[in-house]
Design a protein around this motif. Structure first.
Motif, PDB file in Angstrom:
ATOM      1  N   THR A 436     -14.088  -5.056-103.378  1.00 43.03           N
ATOM      2  CA  THR A 436     -15.533  -4.043-102.467  1.00 43.03           C
ATOM      3  C   THR A 436     -15.284  -4.469-101.245  1.00 43.03           C
ATOM      4  O   THR A 436     -15.457  -2.731-100.446  1.00 43.03           O
ATOM      5  CB  THR A 436     -17.558  -5.198-103.465  1.00 43.03           C
ATOM      6  OG1 THR A 436     -17.402  -5.190-104.604  1.00 43.03           O
ATOM      7  CG2 THR A 436     -18.205  -4.264-102.356  1.00 43.03           C
ATOM      8  N   LEU A 437     -15.458  -4.515-100.423  1.00 40.74           N
ATOM      9  CA  LEU A 437     -14.997  -4.787 -98.692  1.00 40.74           C
ATOM     10  C   LEU A 437     -13.742  -4.365 -98.537  1.00 40.74           C
ATOM     11  O   LEU A 437     -14.164  -3.276 -97.867  1.00 40.74           O
ATOM     12  CB  LEU A 437     -14.997  -6.162 -98.461  1.00 40.74           C
ATOM     13  CG  LEU A 437     -16.031  -7.183 -98.537  1.00 40.74           C
ATOM     14  CD1 LEU A 437     -15.901  -8.961 -97.644  1.00 40.74           C
ATOM     15  CD2 LEU A 437     -17.315  -6.288 -97.469  1.00 40.74           C
ATOM     16  N   ARG A 439     -13.037  -1.270-100.172  1.00 40.64           N
ATOM     17  CA  ARG A 439     -13.248  -0.291-100.681  1.00 40.64           C
ATOM     18  C   ARG A 439     -14.321   0.493 -99.581  1.00 40.64           C
ATOM     19  O   ARG A 439     -14.132   1.355 -99.354  1.00 40.64           O
ATOM     20  CB  ARG A 439     -14.740  -0.324-102.047  1.00 40.64           C
ATOM     21  CG  ARG A 439     -14.681   1.303-102.324  1.00 40.64           C
ATOM     22  CD  ARG A 439     -15.854   0.899-103.609  1.00 40.64           C
ATOM     23  NE  ARG A 439     -17.270   0.004-102.562  1.00 40.64           N
ATOM     24  CZ  ARG A 439     -18.221  -0.138-103.366  1.00 40.64           C
ATOM     25  NH1 ARG A 439     -18.436  -0.142-104.107  1.00 40.64           N
ATOM     26  NH2 ARG A 439     -18.990  -0.114-102.076  1.00 40.64           N
ATOM     27  N   GLU A 440     -15.056  -0.690 -98.917  1.00 38.65           N
ATOM     28  CA  GLU A 440     -16.009  -0.184 -97.620  1.00 38.65           C
ATOM     29  C   GLU A 440     -14.937   0.502 -96.382  1.00 38.65           C
ATOM     30  O   GLU A 440     -15.234   0.834 -95.821  1.00 38.65           O
ATOM     31  CB  GLU A 440     -17.098  -1.299 -97.473  1.00 38.65           C
ATOM     32  CG  GLU A 440     -18.738  -1.244 -98.485  1.00 38.65           C
ATOM     33  CD  GLU A 440     -19.034  -0.070 -98.563  1.00 38.65           C
ATOM     34  OE1 GLU A 440     -18.389   0.416-100.381  1.00 38.65           O
ATOM     35  OE2 GLU A 440     -19.498   0.317 -97.591  1.00 38.65           O
ATOM     36  N   ARG A 443     -13.428   3.211 -97.005  1.00 36.38           N
ATOM     37  CA  ARG A 443     -14.709   4.596 -97.235  1.00 36.38           C
ATOM     38  C   ARG A 443     -14.356   4.452 -95.737  1.00 36.38           C
ATOM     39  O   ARG A 443     -14.773   5.555 -94.703  1.00 36.38           O
ATOM     40  CB  ARG A 443     -15.528   4.439 -97.483  1.00 36.38           C
ATOM     41  CG  ARG A 443     -15.489   3.975 -99.166  1.00 36.38           C
ATOM     42  CD  ARG A 443     -16.948   4.265 -99.882  1.00 36.38           C
ATOM     43  NE  ARG A 443     -16.721   4.589-101.075  1.00 36.38           N
ATOM     44  CZ  ARG A 443     -17.929   4.205-101.678  1.00 36.38           C
ATOM     45  NH1 ARG A 443     -19.305   3.188-101.344  1.00 36.38           N
ATOM     46  NH2 ARG A 443     -17.657   4.198-103.139  1.00 36.38           N
ATOM     47  N   ALA A 444     -15.139   3.880 -94.325  1.00 39.60           N
ATOM     48  CA  ALA A 444     -15.217   3.636 -93.487  1.00 39.60           C
ATOM     49  C   ALA A 444     -13.849   4.273 -92.289  1.00 39.60           C
ATOM     50  O   ALA A 444     -14.168   5.000 -92.079  1.00 39.60           O
ATOM     51  CB  ALA A 444     -15.532   2.493 -92.438  1.00 39.60           C
ATOM     52  N   ALA A 447     -13.723   8.019 -92.765  1.00 38.45           N
ATOM     53  CA  ALA A 447     -14.340   8.493 -92.365  1.00 38.45           C
ATOM     54  C   ALA A 447     -14.407   8.720 -90.714  1.00 38.45           C
ATOM     55  O   ALA A 447     -14.994  10.090 -90.025  1.00 38.45           O
ATOM     56  CB  ALA A 447     -16.102   7.637 -92.354  1.00 38.45           C
ATOM     57  N   ARG A 578     -19.998  12.759 -98.446  1.00 42.97           N
ATOM     58  CA  ARG A 578     -20.130  11.918 -98.883  1.00 42.97           C
ATOM     59  C   ARG A 578     -22.026  12.353 -98.904  1.00 42.97           C
ATOM     60  O   ARG A 578     -22.854  12.231 -97.599  1.00 42.97           O
ATOM     61  CB  ARG A 578     -20.467  10.569 -98.806  1.00 42.97           C
ATOM     62  CG  ARG A 578     -21.448  10.027 -99.873  1.00 42.97           C
ATOM     63  CD  ARG A 578     -20.974   8.463 -99.642  1.00 42.97           C
ATOM     64  NE  ARG A 578     -21.572   7.385-100.572  1.00 42.97           N
ATOM     65  CZ  ARG A 578     -22.346   6.229-101.198  1.00 42.97           C
ATOM     66  NH1 ARG A 578     -23.003   6.114 -99.099  1.00 42.97           N
ATOM     67  NH2 ARG A 578     -23.107   5.929-101.804  1.00 42.97           N
TER      68      ARG A 578
END
Lengths: 604, 604
Positions: A436-437, A439-440, A443-444, A447, A578
């Motif tokens: 999950t980290l 993934r984050e 995503r960052a 961005a 998003r």
């Protein structure tokens, strides 16, 4: 659970009999279609030969037109429902896209709506009388919902799914349920209950999946508006492969309650529900109707974000009060990032042609308001590593149990997404947190790429004597120094080619990328694979990037190869940041009105 | 990782030496305070005896006033920073609430800001010169961040946490870091590095936790505005126990990037970050400053929801354009659901008195615009089962490893929340999905309760000759038939009593309830435990609901019992639906302006 003594083949037979029996109950009866051996590859024109003028007029109207006629009583709900029931029956016989039609309850409902209109002199709601088709795993009270597993054949929904409750409150008619693949996790549509759904434009190709029944049905105009779900491309692949419209909203905007699927409670990669429609407006009506009912009041997993796009806001009119595109000097501007290739698997020539033709048309139509930059993909291979690891954090134990419960065989594309992905295994809780980290972090990082798209070179170059409209345009581009805003939307392929031959949809990257990022993505038809457009000429300059890329290339370049793709729709995808769903709609409206029509030429 | 050969006691000594040395560097030096044995229980008046008039004027101004004076240059940033540094140093000596002060960098920063204002004739940003205190586990570049574990003492943050970057962009001064408990999971504040933080109103009581350093520091006016975090009450318990303001926003609105804590990547119960402040306005400034910077562009886990509350919108003025409260006839109305008890653990008498006094004042002030219903709690015991199971899905492996790494002992409240909760164990992925579904079902059930609060009996009863203002009022209430809207906000306790004696904060339900539901919740001071208010008289009519309730009752009823609570602040909580954060602020503003001041009487 199916009793162990019933062979899975028997269950499948039951399922198909129930489906066929339901179609037999449609009145007037559904016309016979030629036997499979007599059918052409492209069956999209067949329904026109089998239905009445009135039925054709109804079924070939987009949802926004139907709604107008239904609201005034110009069309009766019974007539509209009957026409779509019959056309859905034909679509089933042509592509195997239906699991069940609901003629009895649908006509009953249509009669009620007609009476309501006659009595109250006004429609019951914004969807008054509109038939809506429903992917099978979206629960309907009292009906089975098997999610593509033979072993789930006898599961029965206790309630209508939340989305169906809302659509019914708005006045729709539910009349048909559509096919989905085993595990709901193929970009095709094949399961052991109903067999294979095929593409109406070319029956040797897949309609895509997992909402492939919807794709084929909507393409055959057996439905004006359907409900699909998407966790890796399952709305967009069918919409793209079948040449219709589809939208993957950002997560937690539309209600998922009442669906059946393995791994309920999984939140690492959130599935979404959304429209597949004959029209752009259909997608908009779908979302607006749901969000306007404030579904978050009943389902607190949903975000209380009103739907703020208003049709007309992207057309350049100054009268609308909401706009998500910049208006530097009172006029709207749009900066499009064009993703020619994701750097992992290069798209087939017709996809690149679609990008080239659309951007060229836009440049010609909007020289001052639409700008382009080349979008540099940031590690889409890593994105696939992450998302494919997160899909089945239980090592696909629940999927495997569902398959095992009936003894049905594993289909090749179930094996592909579960057994052939190195990231699929049973993870510990701590390992899931680590993933999950990742993934984050991804995503960052993406961005940041988006924020820094301010610096990308804009094309066509301004203040030069020549303008070009192709991928190579960036070579001659100049950096705009006074207008350094980031990209508004990304324009990109929906897959590494048009609809592939059956059992070949093995690259998810062009759609799953936006699931990992949770970006809204709208799919729309642009063109068709076409010998006249030189789509069948061999490429001269291909260099493989990797084995996956080479495999995809061979699919098109080696016999039967490109010839087998003829007539396949070629679609593109418009992607926003998003929760910028509305901006995607506004940008799409601008694009659509600039190029006049989509697809650019009517499909054969 | 701390080297095995260094005993944890040595590490703790290092930590305390570093803290003390940092305080010694404040200029002018921090005044000495009386030795612990000479201190009164209530130390809140001590700083007033030790600081200059000018320093008192600064430190006793709320943040909104400070910002005005700083923006005009009426106060220099250096003077403001110096005053808060010195008062924070005193606060440390009184309550042990600080892990480190940063006089060198803070004064350097303050000088820069003063020069900026002198040069540019305008503030650098909306927080120009405002000192902000920071809970230790929020990373500061180059400084340690141990998260309450001795074994993490040598962890160093590579970057400033995202929230600190945003606040610094807005012009703040970071000058002090505050204490937190072992594991960050007590509603008190004690760890093996720094010892126990105590309540400034009564040093035998806890300031609450886990952001208890912030609570004590803000209460002693050693900080105008602090940053806390909350996953079960960690902002609200300290704010309540210390008689200051605190807000738990809905999830994914404020940036969490750059914090250290075990279980990073865990998403089943999302922690949030938020303000602890001397004033209501401080809480608003905190959120607005962050959200106005669109943090979602860098951290895509955040929702792009603008902050829409405008001060003044809840005051009845018609000139504001955003309001979240109803205006049936042009005037604003507020329906408050009063939760007298959660049905699991009954609050101590002073809490019930606070509810009674506040609602009575509101009734008197707003007979036509504020209505009440009794809020019937829906299975708050089940809520605790679910959330306490979801807190440590890895069986607290990461927490246990962090404790074990230094050999430090487990503190009693770490044992309480980990070893004594039956739901804490290592779950499989499928089990976590099941728990997640239970969470979602509970949230949906609670949403239904809220939707159906339309039917609750409204009090005070209209059109009757008597009105009452207490819990028993509902007995004589009538159902309003023409105005059946749901409750706007819930008014409820923040805990089962005022700040408990140290090591007794063992009931989380009044705060963790809203974490499970992800509801925004604002805590505010109402009164103080007060012999004159009959708070020390024995109750006559208590019947235990269960063992937990009995334990809580005994805490107050058995010696030393109620006498030990004297001067403890009594606070209440205003709770909104998920993502109705702005509505909570608007309702609070209305309440605050109606009752004139909060607390209702100035604290001793």
């Amino acid at each position: 659970m199916v009793q162990a003594q019933v062979p899975w083949q028997e269950v499948a037979k039951q399922a198909q009999q129930l489906r066929d029996k339901s179609i037999d109950q449609i009145q007037p009866p559904v016309p016979a279609v030629p036997s499979p051996t007599e059918l052409p590859l492209n069956v999209t024109s067949i329904p026109r030969k089998l239905l009445s003028e009135a039925e054709l007029k109804i079924t070939e109207s987009p949802p926004e037109e139907l709604l107008k006629s239904l609201a005034t009583g110009e069309l009766s709900s019974v007539d509209v429902t009957t026409a779509f029931l019959r056309r859905a029956g034909i679509a089933q016989k042509l592509t195997n896209c239906v699991t069940e039609v609901l003629p009895h309850t649908a006509i009953q409902r249509a009669k009620y709506l007609d009476e309501y209109l006659a009595t109250h002199k006004k429609p019951i709601g914004p969807l008054h009388g509109l038939p809506i088709s429903v992917k099978e795993h979206i629960g309907m009270k009292g009906l089975g919902h098997n999610g593509g597993f033979v072993g789930w054949w006898d599961h029965v929904a206790a309630e209508d799914a939340h989305i169906l409750q809302l659509f019914q409150k708005a006045g729709c008619v539910l009349y048909v349920r559509t096919t989905q693949p085993q595990c709901l996790m193929h970009l095709e549509t094949s399961n052991n209950l109903y067999g294979v759904t095929v593409n109406p434009y070319n029956r040797t190709l897949t309609p895509g999946g997992s909402s492939g029944g919807e794709g084929a049905l909507v393409a055959l105009k057996g439905s004006p508006l359907g409900i699909g779900t998407d966790i890796g491309g399952s709305i967009r692949a069918p919409a793209a492969n079948c040449g219709v419209w589809g939208f993957r909203p950002s997560s937690y905007r539309l209600p998922l309650g009442g669906l059946t699927a393995p791994m309920a409670g999984q939140e690492q990669i959130v599935p979404v529900i959304g429209p597949i429609s004959a029209s752009f407006e259909g997608c908009h009506i779908f979302i607006k109707t749901l969000i306007d009912q404030k579904p978050w009041l009943d389902d607190p997993s949903l975000l209380p974000m009103p739907w703020k796009y208003t049709p007309g806001s992207g057309s350049g009119s100054a009268s609308t009060n909401e706009s998500y595109l910049r208006k530097p000097d009172g006029s709207r501007k749009l900066k499009i990032g064009v993703l020619w290739s994701d750097g992992v698997v290069q798209p087939h020539p017709p996809v690149t042609r679609a990008l080239r033709e659309l951007t060229a048309k836009l440049q010609a139509a909007c020289p001052d308001t639409v700008e382009f930059v080349d979008w540099t993909p940031y590690r889409h291979d890593l994105a696939w590593d992450i998302i494919s690891s997160l899909y089945f954090c239980d090592g696909a134990a629940q999927d495997s149990a569902a398959i095992a419960s009936s003894g049905e065989p594993w289909l090749p594309l179930s094996k592909f997404i579960i057994h052939e992905q190195p990231g699929v295994k049973e993870y510990s809780i701590s390992e899931v947190w680590q993933l999950t980290l990742r993934r984050e972090e991804y995503r960052a990082a993406y961005a940041k790429v988006w924020n820094e798209s301010t610096k990308a070179k804009v094309w066509p170059a301004k203040d030069t004597t020549t303008t070009t409209g192709s991928a190579s345009a960036s070579a001659s581009a100049s950096t705009s120094t006074e207008d350094q805003y980031p990209v508004d939307v990304i324009l990109c392929p929906v897959g590494p080619g048009a609809a592939p031959p059956l059992e070949n949809a093995r690259y998810w990257g062009y759609t799953s990328q936006w699931n990992l990022l949770d970006y809204p993505a709208l799919v729309f038809p642009v063109t068709q694979v076409n010998p006249a457009a030189k789509d069948l000429e061999p490429e001269s300059d291909y260099t493989p990037l990797n084995a996956q890329d080479e495999r995809n290339h061979k699919l098109y370049s080696s016999a039967p190869g490109r010839a087998s793709y003829v007539d396949a729709p070629v679609s593109l995808q418009l992607v926003g940041r998003r929760y910028e769903d509305e901006k995607v709609f506004e940008a799409m409206e601008l694009i659509k009105s600039a190029v006049g029509q989509l697809p650019l030429e009517p499909f054969r």
